[in-house]
Design a protein around this motif. Structure first.
Motif, PDB file in Angstrom:
ATOM      1  N   PHE A  99       0.869  -1.173   0.000  1.00  0.00           N
ATOM      2  CA  PHE A  99       0.000   0.000   0.000  1.00  0.00           C
ATOM      3  C   PHE A  99       0.906   1.224   0.000  1.00  0.00           C
ATOM      4  N   GLU A 100       0.585   2.168  -0.848  1.00  0.00           N
ATOM      5  CA  GLU A 100       1.412   3.368  -0.948  1.00  0.00           C
ATOM      6  C   GLU A 100       0.628   4.577  -0.473  1.00  0.00           C
ATOM      7  N   ILE A 101       1.266   5.363   0.381  1.00  0.00           N
ATOM      8  CA  ILE A 101       0.673   6.616   0.866  1.00  0.00           C
ATOM      9  C   ILE A 101       1.568   7.735   0.371  1.00  0.00           C
ATOM     10  N   GLY A 103       3.371  11.323  -0.259  1.00  0.00           N
ATOM     11  CA  GLY A 103       3.979  12.277   0.664  1.00  0.00           C
ATOM     12  C   GLY A 103       3.057  13.423   1.032  1.00  0.00           C
ATOM     13  N   ALA A 104       2.296  13.940   0.059  1.00  0.00           N
ATOM     14  CA  ALA A 104       1.383  15.059   0.332  1.00  0.00           C
ATOM     15  C   ALA A 104       0.324  14.646   1.341  1.00  0.00           C
ATOM     16  N   ALA A 105      -0.162  13.429   1.244  1.00  0.00           N
ATOM     17  CA  ALA A 105      -1.164  12.959   2.188  1.00  0.00           C
ATOM     18  C   ALA A 105      -0.571  12.836   3.581  1.00  0.00           C
ATOM     19  N   LEU A 106       0.680  12.397   3.666  1.00  0.00           N
ATOM     20  CA  LEU A 106       1.332  12.297   4.965  1.00  0.00           C
ATOM     21  C   LEU A 106       1.519  13.679   5.586  1.00  0.00           C
ATOM     22  N   ALA A 107       1.926  14.650   4.756  1.00  0.00           N
ATOM     23  CA  ALA A 107       2.190  16.002   5.260  1.00  0.00           C
ATOM     24  C   ALA A 107       0.928  16.685   5.747  1.00  0.00           C
ATOM     25  N   THR A 108      -0.195  16.444   5.083  1.00  0.00           N
ATOM     26  CA  THR A 108      -1.437  17.147   5.437  1.00  0.00           C
ATOM     27  C   THR A 108      -2.390  16.310   6.268  1.00  0.00           C
ATOM     28  N   GLY A 109      -2.073  15.040   6.458  1.00  0.00           N
ATOM     29  CA  GLY A 109      -2.978  14.154   7.205  1.00  0.00           C
ATOM     30  C   GLY A 109      -2.940  14.392   8.699  1.00  0.00           C
ATOM     31  N   GLN A 110      -3.901  13.815   9.385  1.00  0.00           N
ATOM     32  CA  GLN A 110      -3.967  13.930  10.838  1.00  0.00           C
ATOM     33  C   GLN A 110      -2.766  13.263  11.479  1.00  0.00           C
ATOM     34  N   GLY A 111      -2.349  13.800  12.593  1.00  0.00           N
ATOM     35  CA  GLY A 111      -1.239  13.226  13.329  1.00  0.00           C
ATOM     36  C   GLY A 111      -0.472  14.304  14.059  1.00  0.00           C
TER      37      GLY A 111
END
Length: 116
Positions: A99-101, A103-111
């Motif tokens: 599964f690939e996530i 980078g943009a989703a990681l930067a803007t995702g919750q956490g």
């Protein structure tokens, strides 16, 4: 007479378990490449690896699928199918490699983010 070789012992990726050669008059007159699948249940389907499927396709009527239902019971059932790649319906099953996530989703995702 028939000579059977247990080629699965070679671990050479040949795509089948047994090679059965029928010999008449000192010459090989027929060769079966046999893949054996066993199931403990008295019904159900089997899967072939991509390599087994490629070999079944390329060897055609010289490739056989032997399915044994009810292994380990007192009443096993064997079916011998010639040229399974061309005579049986099969579904190609695609497996998940990863599964690939992005980078943009990681930067803007919750956490919670920490920088040092």
């Amino acid at each position: 007479r028939t000579r059977v070789e247990r080629v699965y012992l070679l671990n050479d990726g040949c795509g089948y378990d047994l090679r059965s050669a029928r010999i008449a008059g000192g010459s090989v007159v027929d060769v079966r490449r046999i893949e054996v699948k066993g199931l403990s249940a008295h019904d159900g389907g089997v899967h072939l690896t991509p390599n087994e499927w490629r070999k079944a396709t390329s060897f055609g009527d010289k490739y056989w699928l032997y399915v044994v239902w009810g292994c380990g019971t007192g009443s096993p059932r064997l079916k011998m199918i010639q040229d399974p790649a061309h005579t049986l319906p099969a579904t190609e099953v695609q497996g998940v490699l990863h599964f690939e996530i992005e980078g943009a989703a990681l930067a803007t995702g919750q956490g919670t983010e920490w920088t040092g």
